[in-house]
Write a protein that holds these residues in place. Structure first.
Motif, mmCIF file in Angstrom:
data_model
loop_
_atom_site.group_PDB
_atom_site.id
_atom_site.type_symbol
_atom_site.label_atom_id
_atom_site.label_comp_id
_atom_site.label_asym_id
_atom_site.label_seq_id
_atom_site.Cartn_x
_atom_site.Cartn_y
_atom_site.Cartn_z
ATOM 1 N N ALA A 88 32.584 58.126 90.896
ATOM 2 C CA ALA A 88 31.166 57.808 90.757
ATOM 3 C C ALA A 88 30.717 56.857 91.856
ATOM 4 C CB ALA A 88 30.907 57.170 89.390
ATOM 5 N N ALA A 89 29.430 56.886 92.120
ATOM 6 C CA ALA A 89 28.792 55.908 93.002
ATOM 7 C C ALA A 89 27.461 55.576 92.350
ATOM 8 C CB ALA A 89 28.596 56.474 94.396
ATOM 9 N N LEU A 90 27.098 54.312 92.384
ATOM 10 C CA LEU A 90 25.831 53.947 91.772
ATOM 11 C C LEU A 90 25.211 52.766 92.476
ATOM 12 C CD1 LEU A 90 26.191 51.264 89.588
ATOM 13 C CD2 LEU A 90 27.710 52.974 88.649
ATOM 14 N N ARG A 91 23.919 52.617 92.254
ATOM 15 C CA ARG A 91 23.227 51.428 92.731
ATOM 16 C C ARG A 91 22.110 51.095 91.767
ATOM 17 N NH1 ARG A 91 18.465 51.401 96.510
ATOM 18 N NH2 ARG A 91 17.564 53.460 96.334
ATOM 19 N N MET A 92 21.918 49.823 91.611
ATOM 20 C CA MET A 92 20.830 49.326 90.784
ATOM 21 C C MET A 92 19.575 49.345 91.635
ATOM 22 S SD MET A 92 22.080 48.852 87.816
ATOM 23 C CE MET A 92 20.577 48.214 87.114
ATOM 24 N N VAL A 93 18.755 50.360 91.458
ATOM 25 C CA VAL A 93 17.515 50.485 92.207
ATOM 26 C C VAL A 93 16.581 49.341 91.815
ATOM 27 C CG1 VAL A 93 15.502 51.944 92.649
ATOM 28 C CG2 VAL A 93 17.777 52.989 92.366
ATOM 29 N N ALA A 94 16.466 49.106 90.507
ATOM 30 C CA ALA A 94 15.631 48.007 90.006
ATOM 31 C C ALA A 94 16.298 47.422 88.771
ATOM 32 C CB ALA A 94 14.231 48.507 89.659
ATOM 33 N N THR A 95 16.602 46.155 88.835
ATOM 34 C CA THR A 95 17.193 45.476 87.678
ATOM 35 C C THR A 95 16.087 44.955 86.767
ATOM 36 O OG1 THR A 95 17.201 43.338 88.773
ATOM 37 C CG2 THR A 95 19.171 44.717 89.061
ATOM 38 N N PHE A 107 11.894 47.424 82.577
ATOM 39 C CA PHE A 107 12.801 48.566 82.668
ATOM 40 C C PHE A 107 13.882 48.246 83.684
ATOM 41 C CE2 PHE A 107 9.711 49.340 86.004
ATOM 42 C CZ PHE A 107 10.481 49.806 87.066
ATOM 43 N N GLY A 108 14.883 49.101 83.747
ATOM 44 C CA GLY A 108 15.899 49.067 84.784
ATOM 45 C C GLY A 108 16.096 50.487 85.273
ATOM 46 N N GLU A 153 25.146 44.514 84.570
ATOM 47 C CA GLU A 153 26.433 43.886 84.268
ATOM 48 C C GLU A 153 27.413 44.906 83.700
ATOM 49 O OE1 GLU A 153 25.568 40.520 81.792
ATOM 50 O OE2 GLU A 153 24.228 39.660 83.300
ATOM 51 N N PHE A 154 26.916 45.785 82.836
ATOM 52 C CA PHE A 154 27.760 46.860 82.290
ATOM 53 C C PHE A 154 28.275 47.746 83.422
ATOM 54 C CE2 PHE A 154 28.175 51.295 81.044
ATOM 55 C CZ PHE A 154 29.112 51.216 80.026
ATOM 56 N N TYR A 171 32.230 46.900 74.909
ATOM 57 C CA TYR A 171 31.126 47.716 74.398
ATOM 58 C C TYR A 171 30.174 46.891 73.537
ATOM 59 C CZ TYR A 171 33.427 51.944 76.116
ATOM 60 O OH TYR A 171 33.990 52.910 76.921
ATOM 61 N N ALA A 172 30.700 46.047 72.692
ATOM 62 C CA ALA A 172 29.843 45.216 71.827
ATOM 63 C C ALA A 172 28.965 44.297 72.674
ATOM 64 C CB ALA A 172 30.702 44.402 70.866
ATOM 65 N N ARG A 173 29.533 43.735 73.722
ATOM 66 C CA ARG A 173 28.790 42.835 74.608
ATOM 67 C C ARG A 173 27.630 43.547 75.297
ATOM 68 N NH1 ARG A 173 33.095 41.313 77.002
ATOM 69 N NH2 ARG A 173 32.944 42.392 78.985
ATOM 70 N N HIS A 174 27.749 44.859 75.471
ATOM 71 C CA HIS A 174 26.742 45.632 76.209
ATOM 72 C C HIS A 174 25.972 46.623 75.344
ATOM 73 C CE1 HIS A 174 27.912 43.930 80.021
ATOM 74 N NE2 HIS A 174 29.186 44.176 79.724
ATOM 75 N N ASP A 175 25.980 46.425 74.030
ATOM 76 C CA ASP A 175 25.232 47.311 73.109
ATOM 77 C C ASP A 175 25.531 48.785 73.369
ATOM 78 O OD1 ASP A 175 23.542 48.469 71.256
ATOM 79 O OD2 ASP A 175 21.694 47.972 72.319
ATOM 80 N N GLN A 176 26.792 49.111 73.379
ATOM 81 C CA GLN A 176 27.214 50.494 73.539
ATOM 82 C C GLN A 176 28.131 50.832 72.378
ATOM 83 O OE1 GLN A 176 27.279 52.162 77.238
ATOM 84 N NE2 GLN A 176 29.102 53.417 76.969
ATOM 85 N N VAL A 177 27.661 51.720 71.506
ATOM 86 C CA VAL A 177 28.429 52.118 70.322
ATOM 87 C C VAL A 177 28.983 53.510 70.569
ATOM 88 C CG1 VAL A 177 28.348 52.502 67.830
ATOM 89 C CG2 VAL A 177 26.868 50.743 68.879
#
Length: 156
Positions: A25-32, A40-41, A122-123, A146-152
């Motif tokens: 994968a490759a990613l970038r935060m266009v807008a945080t 939004f992000g 951060e996630f 996952y708990a720290r980042h609200d991912q269930v």
């Protein structure tokens, strides 16, 4: 004619916020969320051919939208995996189970929009670091992550 304050436009060029490679994968935060005052992000995400992405999961406090730019992205929605192509859009509302992966022989590129603009970067940064380093956290560490980042996470 008078205009509103000219400093109310933020421009983030690619050179200042490049894609970060993380395995397939490759990613970038266009807008945080910090840039958008929490509205939004926006993440640009690229996934190599035949690569896993995110297993089925949901979020309790934010929605996540997907917009396919190129290639074919397989999304988990409505209880099943199916391919989507450029121009296709999916919105996973809060508590809406979703996931993504690339099942095709071509790279896939897509945008992920999350609202409100929590610190989701951060996630993605922690996930990218795990992929780059090859570190395999224990099940207990993953549960806390996952708990720290609200991912269930959910079973398919």
């Amino acid at each position: 004619m008078s205009y509103p304050e000219p400093g109310l436009v933020d421009v983030r060029i690619l050179a200042d916020h490049p894609l970060t490679e993380a395995g397939a994968a490759a990613l970038r935060m266009v807008a945080t969320g910090a840039v958008t005052a929490g509205r939004f992000g926006l993440v640009e995400y690229r996934l190599a051919p035949r690569s896993p992405g995110a297993a089925p999961h949901y979020h309790q406090t934010f929605s996540e939208s997907f917009y396919v730019l190129s290639g074919e992205l397989t999304l988990y929605a409505g209880g099943r995996w199916q391919p989507y192509r450029p121009g296709d859009f999916a919105l996973a509302h809060e508590r809406g189970v979703h996931g993504f992966r690339n099942d095709s022989d071509e790279p896939a590129s897509f945008l992920i929009l999350f609202t409100p603009g929590i610190a989701r970067e951060e996630f993605f940064a922690e996930t990218a670091e795990m992929r780059r380093s090859g570190r395999r956290p224990s099940p207990e560490e993953m549960t806390a992550f996952y708990a720290r980042h609200d991912q269930v996470m959910v079973e398919e």
